[in-house]
Design an enzyme around this catalytic site. Structure first.
Site, mmCIF file in Angstrom:
data_model
loop_
_atom_site.group_PDB
_atom_site.id
_atom_site.type_symbol
_atom_site.label_atom_id
_atom_site.label_comp_id
_atom_site.label_asym_id
_atom_site.label_seq_id
_atom_site.Cartn_x
_atom_site.Cartn_y
_atom_site.Cartn_z
ATOM 1 N N GLU A 76 0.848 -1.189 0.000
ATOM 2 C CA GLU A 76 0.000 0.000 0.000
ATOM 3 C C GLU A 76 0.885 1.242 0.000
ATOM 4 O O GLU A 76 1.782 1.371 0.822
ATOM 5 C CB GLU A 76 -0.938 0.010 1.221
ATOM 6 C CG GLU A 76 -2.072 -0.995 1.089
ATOM 7 C CD GLU A 76 -3.202 -0.778 2.103
ATOM 8 O OE1 GLU A 76 -3.157 0.198 2.883
ATOM 9 O OE2 GLU A 76 -4.140 -1.596 2.099
ATOM 10 N N HIS A 123 -3.931 6.767 0.694
ATOM 11 C CA HIS A 123 -3.271 5.468 0.597
ATOM 12 C C HIS A 123 -3.956 4.658 -0.474
ATOM 13 O O HIS A 123 -5.017 5.049 -0.976
ATOM 14 C CB HIS A 123 -3.204 4.752 1.949
ATOM 15 C CG HIS A 123 -4.489 4.199 2.468
ATOM 16 N ND1 HIS A 123 -5.487 4.978 2.988
ATOM 17 C CD2 HIS A 123 -4.929 2.926 2.564
ATOM 18 C CE1 HIS A 123 -6.482 4.207 3.396
ATOM 19 N NE2 HIS A 123 -6.181 2.941 3.139
ATOM 20 N N HIS A 156 -5.465 0.954 -2.030
ATOM 21 C CA HIS A 156 -5.998 -0.375 -1.743
ATOM 22 C C HIS A 156 -5.738 -1.214 -2.981
ATOM 23 O O HIS A 156 -6.224 -0.885 -4.058
ATOM 24 C CB HIS A 156 -7.498 -0.313 -1.454
ATOM 25 C CG HIS A 156 -7.822 0.020 -0.041
ATOM 26 N ND1 HIS A 156 -9.098 0.047 0.453
ATOM 27 C CD2 HIS A 156 -7.004 0.330 1.008
ATOM 28 C CE1 HIS A 156 -9.066 0.368 1.751
ATOM 29 N NE2 HIS A 156 -7.809 0.556 2.105
ATOM 30 N N ASP A 204 -8.244 1.274 8.996
ATOM 31 C CA ASP A 204 -8.268 2.673 8.520
ATOM 32 C C ASP A 204 -9.141 3.529 9.435
ATOM 33 O O ASP A 204 -8.803 4.678 9.739
ATOM 34 C CB ASP A 204 -8.820 2.753 7.097
ATOM 35 C CG ASP A 204 -7.871 2.145 6.073
ATOM 36 O OD1 ASP A 204 -6.668 2.041 6.365
ATOM 37 O OD2 ASP A 204 -8.359 1.767 4.985
HETATM 38 ZN ZN ZN Z 1 -6.962 1.159 3.786
#
Ligand code: ZN
Length: 140
Positions: free
Chosen positions: A23, A81, A83, A94
């Protein structure tokens, strides 16, 4: 309440998601404009978990990034971020991060899906992501 981002920054975020086996994560630098957030720059921070399913920003780089924003006269207006395997919706993990960092969280996938979220007292809220071409950004 919108998150306003130039199209080339969106493209950079999608490329980061595509190019990374883990990620990707970092900050959105920018400014508030009334109810909106305007993204001026992104600043990637290494993911110290090195995981394709979770992230944690490397603390030293995180502090450096915060200093950089200040030097540029910008605020940290969001966190991004990627996924890699699941939809751009906050995970349980998260949500815990969102409690600590109450700014919009933008999630991007390698396929180019981009969604942003905030955690409010009434729960998880989606923030509209508005893409603008560079020529239009000064109108906001
Ligand atoms: Zn996430």
């Amino acid at each position: 309440m919108r998150l306003i981002i130039r199209s080339e920054i969106i493209r950079m975020l999608i490329e980061l998601a595509r190019d990374s086996k883990v990620e990707a994560c970092g900050f959105l630098f920018g400014r508030r404009d009334g109810d909106d957030w305007v993204v001026e720059e992104i600043r990637e921070v290494p993911n110290r978990l090195n995981s394709p399913e979770a992230f944690e920003m490397e603390p030293f780089e995180m502090v450096r990034a915060i200093d950089e924003a200040e030097e540029k006269g910008l605020e940290i207006i969001g966190i991004f971020h990627s996924h890699l395997e699941c939809p751009p919706v906050p995970s349980e993990r998260d949500l815990e991060g969102m409690r600590l960092w109450p700014v919009p969280w933008l999630i991007v996938t390698p396929e180019g899906r981009v969604r942003a979220w905030t955690l409010e007292e009434r729960g998880l809220m989606e923030v509209k992501v508005e893409t603008v071409s560079s020529e239009n950004v000064n109108n906001y």
